[in-house]
Design a protein around this motif. Sequence first.
Motif, PDB file in Angstrom:
ATOM      1  N   VAL A  17       0.643  -1.251   0.025  1.00  0.00           N
ATOM      2  CA  VAL A  17       0.017  -0.016  -0.065  1.00  0.00           C
ATOM      3  C   VAL A  17       0.958   1.190   0.016  1.00  0.00           C
ATOM      4  O   VAL A  17       0.717   2.225  -0.770  1.00  0.00           O
ATOM      5  N   LEU A  18       2.006   1.357   0.718  1.00  0.00           N
ATOM      6  CA  LEU A  18       2.887   2.513   0.918  1.00  0.00           C
ATOM      7  C   LEU A  18       3.393   2.617  -0.357  1.00  0.00           C
ATOM      8  O   LEU A  18       3.679   3.796  -0.988  1.00  0.00           O
ATOM      9  N   HIS A  19       4.014   1.542  -0.977  1.00  0.00           N
ATOM     10  CA  HIS A  19       4.850   1.527  -2.152  1.00  0.00           C
ATOM     11  C   HIS A  19       3.928   2.128  -3.318  1.00  0.00           C
ATOM     12  O   HIS A  19       4.262   3.008  -4.221  1.00  0.00           O
ATOM     13  N   GLY A  20       2.395   1.891  -3.290  1.00  0.00           N
ATOM     14  CA  GLY A  20       1.681   2.243  -4.184  1.00  0.00           C
ATOM     15  C   GLY A  20       1.381   3.915  -4.265  1.00  0.00           C
ATOM     16  O   GLY A  20       1.433   4.619  -5.280  1.00  0.00           O
ATOM     17  N   VAL A  21       1.159   4.182  -2.965  1.00  0.00           N
ATOM     18  CA  VAL A  21       1.051   5.614  -2.716  1.00  0.00           C
ATOM     19  C   VAL A  21       2.474   6.395  -3.111  1.00  0.00           C
ATOM     20  O   VAL A  21       2.389   7.589  -3.873  1.00  0.00           O
ATOM     21  N   THR A  22       3.607   6.012  -2.416  1.00  0.00           N
ATOM     22  CA  THR A  22       4.687   6.780  -2.713  1.00  0.00           C
ATOM     23  C   THR A  22       4.864   6.762  -4.292  1.00  0.00           C
ATOM     24  O   THR A  22       5.598   7.801  -4.936  1.00  0.00           O
ATOM     25  N   ALA A  23       4.812   5.753  -5.077  1.00  0.00           N
ATOM     26  CA  ALA A  23       4.977   5.715  -6.264  1.00  0.00           C
ATOM     27  C   ALA A  23       4.037   6.582  -7.251  1.00  0.00           C
ATOM     28  O   ALA A  23       4.593   7.380  -8.338  1.00  0.00           O
ATOM     29  N   ARG A  24       2.876   6.595  -6.928  1.00  0.00           N
ATOM     30  CA  ARG A  24       1.883   7.202  -7.603  1.00  0.00           C
ATOM     31  C   ARG A  24       1.874   8.806  -7.530  1.00  0.00           C
ATOM     32  O   ARG A  24       1.645   9.435  -8.356  1.00  0.00           O
ATOM     33  N   PHE A  25       2.351   9.283  -6.212  1.00  0.00           N
ATOM     34  CA  PHE A  25       2.613  10.501  -6.112  1.00  0.00           C
ATOM     35  C   PHE A  25       4.004  11.037  -6.370  1.00  0.00           C
ATOM     36  O   PHE A  25       4.473  12.218  -5.742  1.00  0.00           O
ATOM     37  N   ARG A  26       5.044  10.210  -6.416  1.00  0.00           N
ATOM     38  CA  ARG A  26       6.514  10.408  -6.731  1.00  0.00           C
ATOM     39  C   ARG A  26       6.967  10.811  -5.401  1.00  0.00           C
ATOM     40  O   ARG A  26       7.818  12.027  -5.536  1.00  0.00           O
ATOM     41  N   LEU A  27       6.806  10.235  -4.267  1.00  0.00           N
ATOM     42  CA  LEU A  27       7.045  10.543  -2.927  1.00  0.00           C
ATOM     43  C   LEU A  27       8.292   9.764  -2.689  1.00  0.00           C
ATOM     44  O   LEU A  27       8.602   8.744  -3.294  1.00  0.00           O
ATOM     45  N   ARG A  28       9.274  10.135  -1.795  1.00  0.00           N
ATOM     46  CA  ARG A  28      10.556   9.657  -1.376  1.00  0.00           C
ATOM     47  C   ARG A  28      10.438   8.405  -0.617  1.00  0.00           C
ATOM     48  O   ARG A  28      11.045   7.336  -0.568  1.00  0.00           O
ATOM     49  N   ASN A  29       9.619   8.657   0.392  1.00  0.00           N
ATOM     50  CA  ASN A  29       9.663   7.547   1.574  1.00  0.00           C
ATOM     51  C   ASN A  29       8.207   7.600   2.504  1.00  0.00           C
ATOM     52  O   ASN A  29       7.547   8.337   2.212  1.00  0.00           O
ATOM     53  N   ARG A  30       7.884   6.919   3.299  1.00  0.00           N
ATOM     54  CA  ARG A  30       6.884   6.965   4.287  1.00  0.00           C
ATOM     55  C   ARG A  30       6.827   8.435   5.067  1.00  0.00           C
ATOM     56  O   ARG A  30       5.622   8.855   5.144  1.00  0.00           O
ATOM     57  N   THR A  31       8.059   8.810   5.289  1.00  0.00           N
ATOM     58  CA  THR A  31       7.698  10.389   6.299  1.00  0.00           C
ATOM     59  C   THR A  31       7.443  11.235   5.132  1.00  0.00           C
ATOM     60  O   THR A  31       6.386  11.956   5.492  1.00  0.00           O
ATOM     61  N   HIS A  32       7.590  11.177   3.855  1.00  0.00           N
ATOM     62  CA  HIS A  32       7.249  12.207   2.793  1.00  0.00           C
ATOM     63  C   HIS A  32       5.910  12.038   2.310  1.00  0.00           C
ATOM     64  O   HIS A  32       5.013  13.018   2.357  1.00  0.00           O
ATOM     65  N   ALA A  33       5.345  10.730   2.520  1.00  0.00           N
ATOM     66  CA  ALA A  33       4.064  10.418   2.464  1.00  0.00           C
ATOM     67  C   ALA A  33       2.930  11.056   3.192  1.00  0.00           C
ATOM     68  O   ALA A  33       1.971  11.535   2.891  1.00  0.00           O
ATOM     69  N   VAL A  34       3.281  10.833   4.698  1.00  0.00           N
ATOM     70  CA  VAL A  34       2.730  11.280   5.848  1.00  0.00           C
ATOM     71  C   VAL A  34       2.612  12.896   5.380  1.00  0.00           C
ATOM     72  O   VAL A  34       1.492  13.735   5.493  1.00  0.00           O
ATOM     73  N   ALA A  35       3.887  13.464   5.325  1.00  0.00           N
ATOM     74  CA  ALA A  35       3.750  14.904   5.116  1.00  0.00           C
ATOM     75  C   ALA A  35       2.865  15.477   4.010  1.00  0.00           C
ATOM     76  O   ALA A  35       2.444  16.570   4.131  1.00  0.00           O
ATOM     77  N   TYR A  36       3.050  14.700   3.029  1.00  0.00           N
ATOM     78  CA  TYR A  36       2.254  14.950   1.636  1.00  0.00           C
ATOM     79  C   TYR A  36       0.639  14.909   1.874  1.00  0.00           C
ATOM     80  O   TYR A  36      -0.035  15.834   1.515  1.00  0.00           O
ATOM     81  N   ALA A  37       0.418  13.781   2.673  1.00  0.00           N
ATOM     82  CA  ALA A  37      -0.924  13.516   2.950  1.00  0.00           C
ATOM     83  C   ALA A  37      -1.654  14.795   3.971  1.00  0.00           C
ATOM     84  O   ALA A  37      -2.648  15.181   3.742  1.00  0.00           O
ATOM     85  N   LEU A  38      -0.737  15.027   4.870  1.00  0.00           N
ATOM     86  CA  LEU A  38      -1.404  16.503   5.647  1.00  0.00           C
ATOM     87  C   LEU A  38      -1.476  17.473   5.101  1.00  0.00           C
ATOM     88  O   LEU A  38      -2.279  18.220   5.177  1.00  0.00           O
ATOM     89  N   ARG A  39      -0.509  17.975   4.120  1.00  0.00           N
ATOM     90  CA  ARG A  39      -0.385  19.161   3.303  1.00  0.00           C
ATOM     91  C   ARG A  39      -1.811  19.216   2.498  1.00  0.00           C
ATOM     92  O   ARG A  39      -2.256  20.268   2.185  1.00  0.00           O
ATOM     93  N   ALA A  40      -1.896  18.028   1.770  1.00  0.00           N
ATOM     94  CA  ALA A  40      -2.881  18.042   0.791  1.00  0.00           C
ATOM     95  C   ALA A  40      -4.277  17.987   1.383  1.00  0.00           C
ATOM     96  O   ALA A  40      -5.180  17.854   0.935  1.00  0.00           O
ATOM     97  N   GLY A  41      -4.423  17.711   2.693  1.00  0.00           N
ATOM     98  CA  GLY A  41      -5.646  17.696   3.607  1.00  0.00           C
ATOM     99  C   GLY A  41      -6.354  16.370   3.276  1.00  0.00           C
ATOM    100  O   GLY A  41      -7.498  16.282   3.749  1.00  0.00           O
TER     101      GLY A  41
END
Length: 217
Positions: free
Chosen positions: A191-215
């Motif tokens: 699941v994490l790999h799918g999210v990071t690949a789809r949004f071109r994020l670097r890692n799980r920390t980046h994924a959480v930060a992105y999700a927070l920023r995007a609301g």
Amino acid sequence: MSVTGTPERIPVTVHGDDPLVLAGLTHHLRASPLIEVRNPMGAGQGPTGVAVTAVTAVAVLATERIEEPVLGALSRTGPVVLVVPRLSESELLTVLDSGVAAVLYRHEVTAGSLRDAVRTAARHGRELPNAAVGQLIDTVLRLRRESATPAEDIRPPRGRELDVLRLLADGLETREIAQLLDCSERTVKNVLHGVTARFRLRNRTHAVAYALRAGYL
């Protein structure tokens, strides 16, 4: 608590390559009546030299280099207290991803701080130096600033993806998330790999930060 009503001592193993550092840490640990040092490690010995005990021991690792395989191997055997000179941003993220319970900067180590870190680790808590907490906050804020707004044709996270991101934001590890969602650790990682690949994020920390920023969270 033991059958006699006295607190059970926390078993601790000590790891590292520098004999002087190991001797100092062992001395601090033995100063506490709540801690029992078991099989203290000699210079050059690795975590494989620790004998298996009936009670899960807290591993205290003093190192100059952050090596993810070593941290991961120790974390799988029990809680880890890491003693290091300092952590870079990437090393801090590696340490958190590896499941380390507590971090102490070497110049700040005292008998009291080491005892408290071991007790926190034994309770499966988390403890970081104030400087590392500030560094982590700065990293998350920077990642939030760097996170790009997704293109309209990219599907936002939903369902299990949101569940995983929320639990990550709460500080849970992959194993804990899998247990709560009643799935395998591989599923959580996929699941994490799918999210990071789809949004071109670097890692799980980046994924959480992105999700927070995007609301999304």
